[in-house]
Structures are given as structure tokens and as C-alpha cells.
Design an enzyme around this catalytic site. Structure first.
Site, PDB file in Angstrom:
ATOM      1  N   GLY A  42      26.488 143.537  64.897  1.00  0.00           N
ATOM      2  CA  GLY A  42      25.567 144.276  64.462  1.00  0.00           C
ATOM      3  C   GLY A  42      23.996 143.844  65.056  1.00  0.00           C
ATOM      4  O   GLY A  42      23.524 143.199  64.760  1.00  0.00           O
ATOM      5  N   PRO A  75      36.945 149.188  74.075  1.00  0.00           N
ATOM      6  CA  PRO A  75      35.701 149.259  74.980  1.00  0.00           C
ATOM      7  C   PRO A  75      34.855 150.486  74.732  1.00  0.00           C
ATOM      8  O   PRO A  75      33.632 150.646  75.353  1.00  0.00           O
ATOM      9  CB  PRO A  75      36.809 149.778  76.673  1.00  0.00           C
ATOM     10  CG  PRO A  75      37.858 148.861  75.885  1.00  0.00           C
ATOM     11  CD  PRO A  75      38.215 148.425  74.684  1.00  0.00           C
ATOM     12  N   GLU A  90      29.735 137.806  57.513  1.00  0.00           N
ATOM     13  CA  GLU A  90      29.399 137.680  59.418  1.00  0.00           C
ATOM     14  C   GLU A  90      28.056 137.342  59.203  1.00  0.00           C
ATOM     15  O   GLU A  90      27.587 136.266  61.099  1.00  0.00           O
ATOM     16  CB  GLU A  90      30.318 138.714  59.871  1.00  0.00           C
ATOM     17  CG  GLU A  90      30.243 138.865  61.368  1.00  0.00           C
ATOM     18  CD  GLU A  90      31.007 139.522  61.879  1.00  0.00           C
ATOM     19  OE1 GLU A  90      31.680 140.428  61.146  1.00  0.00           O
ATOM     20  OE2 GLU A  90      30.686 139.784  63.612  1.00  0.00           O
ATOM     21  N   ARG A  91      27.247 138.165  58.795  1.00  0.00           N
ATOM     22  CA  ARG A  91      25.198 138.134  59.144  1.00  0.00           C
ATOM     23  C   ARG A  91      25.032 137.425  59.135  1.00  0.00           C
ATOM     24  O   ARG A  91      23.678 136.167  59.056  1.00  0.00           O
ATOM     25  CB  ARG A  91      25.084 140.106  58.509  1.00  0.00           C
ATOM     26  CG  ARG A  91      25.665 141.084  59.392  1.00  0.00           C
ATOM     27  CD  ARG A  91      25.975 142.043  59.305  1.00  0.00           C
ATOM     28  NE  ARG A  91      26.525 143.375  59.959  1.00  0.00           N
ATOM     29  CZ  ARG A  91      26.488 144.289  59.834  1.00  0.00           C
ATOM     30  NH1 ARG A  91      26.320 144.993  59.076  1.00  0.00           N
ATOM     31  NH2 ARG A  91      27.418 144.993  61.051  1.00  0.00           N
ATOM     32  N   GLY A  93      31.639 149.978  69.484  1.00  0.00           N
ATOM     33  CA  GLY A  93      31.013 148.562  69.024  1.00  0.00           C
ATOM     34  C   GLY A  93      30.734 148.730  67.897  1.00  0.00           C
ATOM     35  O   GLY A  93      30.994 148.713  66.752  1.00  0.00           O
ATOM     36  N   SER A  94      28.819 149.560  68.286  1.00  0.00           N
ATOM     37  CA  SER A  94      28.508 149.591  66.995  1.00  0.00           C
ATOM     38  C   SER A  94      29.136 150.341  66.160  1.00  0.00           C
ATOM     39  O   SER A  94      28.978 150.235  64.814  1.00  0.00           O
ATOM     40  CB  SER A  94      27.242 149.578  67.489  1.00  0.00           C
ATOM     41  OG  SER A  94      26.111 148.501  67.915  1.00  0.00           O
ATOM     42  N   GLN A 143      -4.194 121.260  72.624  1.00  0.00           N
ATOM     43  CA  GLN A 143      -3.872 122.139  71.629  1.00  0.00           C
ATOM     44  C   GLN A 143      -2.997 123.826  72.045  1.00  0.00           C
ATOM     45  O   GLN A 143      -2.667 124.073  71.413  1.00  0.00           O
ATOM     46  CB  GLN A 143      -5.206 122.647  71.317  1.00  0.00           C
ATOM     47  CG  GLN A 143      -5.589 123.241  69.872  1.00  0.00           C
ATOM     48  CD  GLN A 143      -7.373 124.200  70.065  1.00  0.00           C
ATOM     49  OE1 GLN A 143      -7.323 124.123  71.269  1.00  0.00           O
ATOM     50  NE2 GLN A 143      -7.677 123.383  68.879  1.00  0.00           N
ATOM     51  N   ILE A 168      39.395 138.408  64.634  1.00  0.00           N
ATOM     52  CA  ILE A 168      39.609 139.752  64.200  1.00  0.00           C
ATOM     53  C   ILE A 168      39.064 140.558  65.290  1.00  0.00           C
ATOM     54  O   ILE A 168      37.997 140.477  65.963  1.00  0.00           O
ATOM     55  CB  ILE A 168      38.490 139.518  63.113  1.00  0.00           C
ATOM     56  CG1 ILE A 168      38.185 141.161  62.538  1.00  0.00           C
ATOM     57  CG2 ILE A 168      36.985 138.971  64.071  1.00  0.00           C
ATOM     58  CD1 ILE A 168      38.647 141.524  61.247  1.00  0.00           C
TER      59      ILE A 168
HETATM   60  C1  LIG Z   1      30.924 137.307  73.046  1.00  0.00           C
HETATM   61  C2  LIG Z   1      30.439 138.057  72.050  1.00  0.00           C
HETATM   62  C3  LIG Z   1      31.915 137.206  71.038  1.00  0.00           C
HETATM   63  C4  LIG Z   1      32.359 138.574  69.990  1.00  0.00           C
HETATM   64  N1  LIG Z   1      33.086 138.529  69.138  1.00  0.00           N
HETATM   65  C5  LIG Z   1      34.125 139.846  68.507  1.00  0.00           C
HETATM   66  C6  LIG Z   1      34.915 139.914  67.913  1.00  0.00           C
HETATM   67  O1  LIG Z   1      35.326 138.515  67.411  1.00  0.00           O
HETATM   68  N2  LIG Z   1      35.638 140.887  67.409  1.00  0.00           N
HETATM   69  C7  LIG Z   1      34.966 141.629  67.357  1.00  0.00           C
HETATM   70  O2  LIG Z   1      36.010 142.942  66.900  1.00  0.00           O
HETATM   71  N3  LIG Z   1      34.052 141.888  68.098  1.00  0.00           N
HETATM   72  C8  LIG Z   1      33.603 140.811  68.926  1.00  0.00           C
HETATM   73  N4  LIG Z   1      32.548 141.109  69.916  1.00  0.00           N
HETATM   74  C9  LIG Z   1      31.813 142.419  69.610  1.00  0.00           C
HETATM   75  C10 LIG Z   1      30.692 142.895  69.210  1.00  0.00           C
HETATM   76  O3  LIG Z   1      30.788 142.765  67.856  1.00  0.00           O
HETATM   77  C11 LIG Z   1      29.474 144.681  69.968  1.00  0.00           C
HETATM   78  O4  LIG Z   1      29.421 144.077  71.175  1.00  0.00           O
HETATM   79  C12 LIG Z   1      28.371 144.651  69.377  1.00  0.00           C
HETATM   80  O5  LIG Z   1      29.291 145.255  67.884  1.00  0.00           O
HETATM   81  C13 LIG Z   1      27.661 145.361  69.846  1.00  0.00           C
HETATM   82  O6  LIG Z   1      28.843 146.549  70.384  1.00  0.00           O
HETATM   83  P1  LIG Z   1      28.780 146.531  72.214  1.00  0.00           P
HETATM   84  O7  LIG Z   1      28.239 145.932  72.576  1.00  0.00           O
HETATM   85  O8  LIG Z   1      30.031 147.861  72.115  1.00  0.00           O
HETATM   86  O9  LIG Z   1      27.653 147.812  72.412  1.00  0.00           O
HETATM   87  P2  LIG Z   1      27.099 148.870  72.276  1.00  0.00           P
HETATM   88  O10 LIG Z   1      27.650 149.551  70.211  1.00  0.00           O
HETATM   89  O11 LIG Z   1      27.261 149.609  73.229  1.00  0.00           O
HETATM   90  O12 LIG Z   1      25.535 148.984  71.986  1.00  0.00           O
HETATM   91  C14 LIG Z   1      25.210 148.670  73.226  1.00  0.00           C
HETATM   92  C15 LIG Z   1      23.545 148.277  72.220  1.00  0.00           C
HETATM   93  O13 LIG Z   1      23.098 149.697  71.986  1.00  0.00           O
HETATM   94  C16 LIG Z   1      21.773 149.535  71.068  1.00  0.00           C
HETATM   95  N5  LIG Z   1      22.390 150.621  69.996  1.00  0.00           N
HETATM   96  C17 LIG Z   1      23.499 150.633  69.476  1.00  0.00           C
HETATM   97  N6  LIG Z   1      23.293 151.454  68.235  1.00  0.00           N
HETATM   98  C18 LIG Z   1      22.167 151.474  68.191  1.00  0.00           C
HETATM   99  C19 LIG Z   1      21.399 152.371  67.038  1.00  0.00           C
HETATM  100  N7  LIG Z   1      21.958 152.628  66.082  1.00  0.00           N
HETATM  101  N8  LIG Z   1      19.740 152.667  67.150  1.00  0.00           N
HETATM  102  C20 LIG Z   1      19.100 151.784  68.135  1.00  0.00           C
HETATM  103  N9  LIG Z   1      20.158 151.673  68.661  1.00  0.00           N
HETATM  104  C21 LIG Z   1      21.473 151.557  69.169  1.00  0.00           C
HETATM  105  C22 LIG Z   1      21.423 148.037  71.099  1.00  0.00           C
HETATM  106  O14 LIG Z   1      20.404 147.826  71.379  1.00  0.00           O
HETATM  107  C23 LIG Z   1      23.106 147.963  71.480  1.00  0.00           C
HETATM  108  O15 LIG Z   1      22.712 146.047  71.780  1.00  0.00           O
HETATM  109  C24 LIG Z   1      31.027 140.474  70.590  1.00  0.00           C
HETATM  110  C25 LIG Z   1      30.565 140.112  71.594  1.00  0.00           C
HETATM  111  C26 LIG Z   1      30.479 139.200  71.942  1.00  0.00           C
HETATM  112  C27 LIG Z   1      29.808 139.651  73.313  1.00  0.00           C
END
Ligand SMILES: Cc1cc2nc3c(=O)[nH]c(=O)nc-3n(C[C@H](O)[C@H](O)[C@H](O)COP(=O)(O)OP(=O)(O)OC[C@H]3O[C@@H](n4cnc5c(N)ncnc54)[C@H](O)[C@@H]3O)c2cc1C
Length: 386
Positions: A373, A136, A251-252, A139-140, A288, A131
Site C-alpha cells: 500500500g 505487471p 501486512e501494514r 499493483g495498487s 549543535q 503471496i
Molecule cells: C520488493 C518488493 C516486494 C514485493 N512483494 C510482493 C509480494 O510478495 N506479493 C505481491 O503480491 N506483491 C508484492 N509487491 C508489490 C507491491 O505490493 C506493489 O509494488 C505495490 O502495491 C505498488 O504497486 P505497483 O508497483 O504496481 O505501483 P503502481 O500501482 O503503478 O503505483 C505507482 C505509484 O503511483 C502512486 N499511486 C498509486 N495509486 C495512487 C493513488 N490512488 N493516488 C495517488 N498516487 C497513487 C504511488 O506513488 C505508487 O508508488 C512487492 C513489491 C516490491 C517492490
């Protein structure tokens, strides 16, 4: 090796207990002897999928009429827990992306033709699914994705890129989230597409090198005028964001399940270690402080496990439980972090050596509070519903 046992909640039926015994044999015979080699190769072999397929374990979230068993979310958590218990985090990552994080979109929202075409080989493990949501720049914040799909006659033409895509290098189908309505803001105007590997314009740009989960393959993908027939649209046009949010529940839950299993394994390794390791004229277990430390970690693990199965059971009953599943994702994955660090500490220098199981389990744990998430995002979901 000490087996750390935990009393089962009522939702784990006799059928699921048998399934667990079958999975433990599978992990002992088919995973543990090969796990280190898979870590070096950066992937699990296709035969793992086909073996699990033959055991009927890849169809637990798919309808019976298409060859699945439709056992539901409690079975998924148990499956995730046992794969997590292998101590090779890349194994559950790859398998659960296939079973619970991607292909469920096809059984939930696919057309009859799509289900007939794809589900039998997905359930047998001959077709492996990925999926592709994360980009780049998004993400979140899924609603910030920029990949575009533009309608052109009977086709869509997709341009953009995706990152961190599990099964993206060696999988066969990629479910791609793309913006189909450029005018619509944020979450509106996103759609999902089923893209077959080998389609011109689908480029695996890089196989990514990771800190942990090293036996799951992870790709950066490019879409360069990738043309797919309109029949590959998955679910309703422009409603993809809501489908993604909906499937996040699966997923979660399985991410929590993976964390429970890996935590139990770390605890087993540590109980074994401290009972043998001599220091100050006795074993570490005779101190302990060691016993109380492990007692507290086991207590937290039990709380995470009880919560996870309770939430899976709510989901199985069709109760609205976004809040509870978000809580579970936070708690099981955060307890996992605390537990592996406490366990590694008790291994001393040995735990810091590359190649020891506790070192690998600790590295693999790290992604659990980021992927699917991040903890902070989950806490927002909880807070919104307080
Ligand atoms: C090994 C691996 C496998 C993955 N596999 C998939 C896949 O199969 N398909 C896919 O689509 N994606 C995949 N992902 C992506 C994954 O879902 C994202 O890495 C994740 O959603 C976080 O997005 P980001 O890395 O862009 O971090 P960002 O969105 O840049 O966030 C960085 C950090 O900021 C903080 N943050 C973010 N939002 C908030 C908020 N609202 N409030 C406070 N703090 C916040 C959190 O600490 C977060 O870790 C994968 C990632 C990894 C590392």
C-alpha cells in the site's frame, strides 16, 4: 555500539520483552555474521526459517490447536521491529511475508483439511509461503488483476502472471489471487488458491534484481495452464479481494514495525559515528546542529512507534482500525525515509560507499513507502474515513 532505547508502551508485556531478548540474541548470533553473504546470494537460507520455527516464532499468528501461539498483532509488530533492527531489510521482508502477509490467509480462511495439511510445516519453517497478488498491469489497484482461474470439472485451470513476488523463487507454497468470475466487475469475482511449488504450469520466469532488500528473493511468476484441484481454493470463491483487504491490516502493521526497527538501527549507527568523527577541532556531536537534527529524528521515530503499537493494540482488541493502521503505515514508513537520509548525510562520503550498513539500510528503506500500500493509497484510506 550505542543502544538506542525507547520506553515501551503498556501493551509490550513481560512475555514480549523476553521474546525480544531472545530475538536480539538470534539476530546477533545468527544474522549479523552472515547478512552480507545472504545479500550476495539474494536469499536468506532455509535454516533461518527452521531456527525461527524451533524458537516458536513463526506461529504467532496461528491457532494453538494447529501448533501456533496466537500471540496477536502486538507480538507481530515487536517481531518485525527486531528483525528490522538487524539492518538487513530482506530478512524481515522474507520472514514477515511468510508469517503475517501470506500464511495468515490459511489460518483465517482455510478449511480444516488445509489447516491440518499446511500449518504445522509452515509453523516449523519447513514450508515457506509466498503471496502472489501483484501483476505487471495491477499493483495498487488490486481489483484490476487479470490472472484467470477457470473451473474445469474438479479442478481450476489458472493462466496469467505475477510480479515482485517475495519468496516466489525459493518458497514452497504460493497463494495466488485469480479472477474466477470473468463477468463480475473489479473487486468482485476474485479468489485465492493454494498452489504447491512443482505443480506443472507454475513457472518462475525470473529472479528479480532489486535496489534494496537484496537478501529476500523476489520472483516474476507465470501460470501456463496451471491445474489445481478445487480443494486448493482458499476461502470462499469470488471473495478473495475482501480476504486480501482484510489481511492488509497485518501486512501494514508489520511493515510499520520493520521501519521502526531499521530506523532505530540507523539512529544507533549514526549516534556512534557522530560521537567519534572529528571535524573542526571537535566531534560532529559537538555541533549543535547535529544534536538537534538527531533529536528531531528521534522524536519523530518515537511518535511513529507510539502510534504503531497503539494501532496494533486496537487491532488486537478487535476494534475497526483500518484508518489508524493506514495512518501508521504512512507515518512509520515516511519517518523511516526522512530518518535514513538524515543519518546517511551525517556519515558523509562514508555513507555513500557500497557495503556500509547505513548505505544498505537507506537502500532497503526505499520500498517501505511503495509496498503493502503506497503512501498515497494509504492516505486515500485515511481520507475516506475522515
Ligand atoms: C520488493 C518488493 C516486494 C514485493 N512483494 C510482493 C509480494 O510478495 N506479493 C505481491 O503480491 N506483491 C508484492 N509487491 C508489490 C507491491 O505490493 C506493489 O509494488 C505495490 O502495491 C505498488 O504497486 P505497483 O508497483 O504496481 O505501483 P503502481 O500501482 O503503478 O503505483 C505507482 C505509484 O503511483 C502512486 N499511486 C498509486 N495509486 C495512487 C493513488 N490512488 N493516488 C495517488 N498516487 C497513487 C504511488 O506513488 C505508487 O508508488 C512487492 C513489491 C516490491 C517492490
Amino acid at each position: 555500539m550505542i543502544e538506542f532505547t525507547q520506553a515501551d508502551p503498556a501493551c509490550i508485556t513481560e512475555e514480549l520483552r523476553l521474546l525480544r531478548a531472545q530475538l536480539r540474541r538470534f539476530v546477533a548470533e545468527e544474522v549479523l555474521p552472515h547478512g552480507d553473504a545472504w545479500e550476495r546470494e539474494g536469499r536468506i537460507p532455509r535454516s533461518v526459517f527452521t531456527q525461527l520455527g524451533r524458537m516458536g516464532l513463526l506461529g504467532m499468528r496461528h491457532p494453538v490447536e494447529h501448533g501456533g501461539t496466537d500471540l496477536g498483532p502486538v507480538a507481530s509488530v515487536l517481531f518485525a521491529e527486531e528483525l528490522g533492527r538487524s539492518g538487513y531489510g530482506g530478512l524481515p521482508a522474507s520472514v514477515l511475508v511468510h508469517t503475517d502477509m501470506s500464511s495468515t490467509h490459511i489460518s483465517r480462511r482455510g478449511s480444516e483439511a488445509q489447516k491440518r495439511k499446511y500449518l504445522p510445516r509452515i509453523i516449523s519453517g519447513e514450508t515457506v509461503v509466498a503471496i502472489a497478488v501483484t501483476e505487471p498491469g495491477a499493483g495498487s489497484d488490486v481489483a484490476g488483476l487479470r490472472t484467470r482461474a477457470v473451473r474445469d470439472g474438479d479442478d481450476y485451470v489458472i493462466n496469467g502472471s505475477k510480479i515482485y513476488i517475495t519468496n516466489g523463487v525459493h518458497g514452497d507454497l504460493v497463494l495466488v489471487a485469480a479472477r474466477t468470475d470473468a463477468q463480475a466487475k473489479g473487486s468482485r469475482g476474485i479468489s485465492l488458491f493454494i498452489v504447491e511449488k512443482g505443480t506443472p504450469g507454475l513457472v518462475v520466469a525470473r529472479e528479480l534484481d532489486k535496489h534494496g532488500d537484496r537478501c529476500s528473493d523476489t520472483a516474476e511468476l507465470f501460470f501456463d495452464d496451471l491445474r489445481v484441484p478445487a480443494t486448493q481454493l482458499l476461502g470462499e470463491e469470488h471473495r478473495g479481494f475482501y480476504a486480501i483487504m482484510d489481511n492488509f491490516q497485518n501486512e501494514r502493521l508489520v511493515m510499520a514495525g520493520m521501519s521502526l526497527g531499521a530506523s532505530a538501527r540507523a539512529l544507533e549507527l549514526t549516534l556512534d559515528h557522530v560521537r567519534h568523527r572529528q571535524a573542526f577541532g571537535a566531534t560532529l556531536w559537538d555541533l549543535q546542529a547535529t544534536r538537534q537534527k538527531l533529536g528531531l529524528l528521534a522524536t519523530k521515530l518515537w511518535s511513529a512507534r507510539a502510534m504503531t503499537y497503539a494501532a496494533a493494540e486496537l487491532e488486537a482488541r478487535g476494534v475497526d482500525c483500518v484508518r489508524e493502521i493506514s495512518m501508521v503505515k504512512v507515518w512509520a514508513c515516511e519517518v523511516h525515509q526522512e530518518l535514513v537520509h538524515g543519518c546517511l548525510q551525517l556519515h558523509g562520503g562514508a555513507g555513500f560507499m557500497v557495503g556500509t550498513p547505513i548505505e544498505r539500510i537507506t537502500r532497503d528503506a526505499r520500498v517501505q513507502t511503495i509496498g503493502g500500500g503506497a503512501t498515497e493509497v494509504m492516505l486515500e484510506e485515511v481520507a475516506k474515513r475522515l
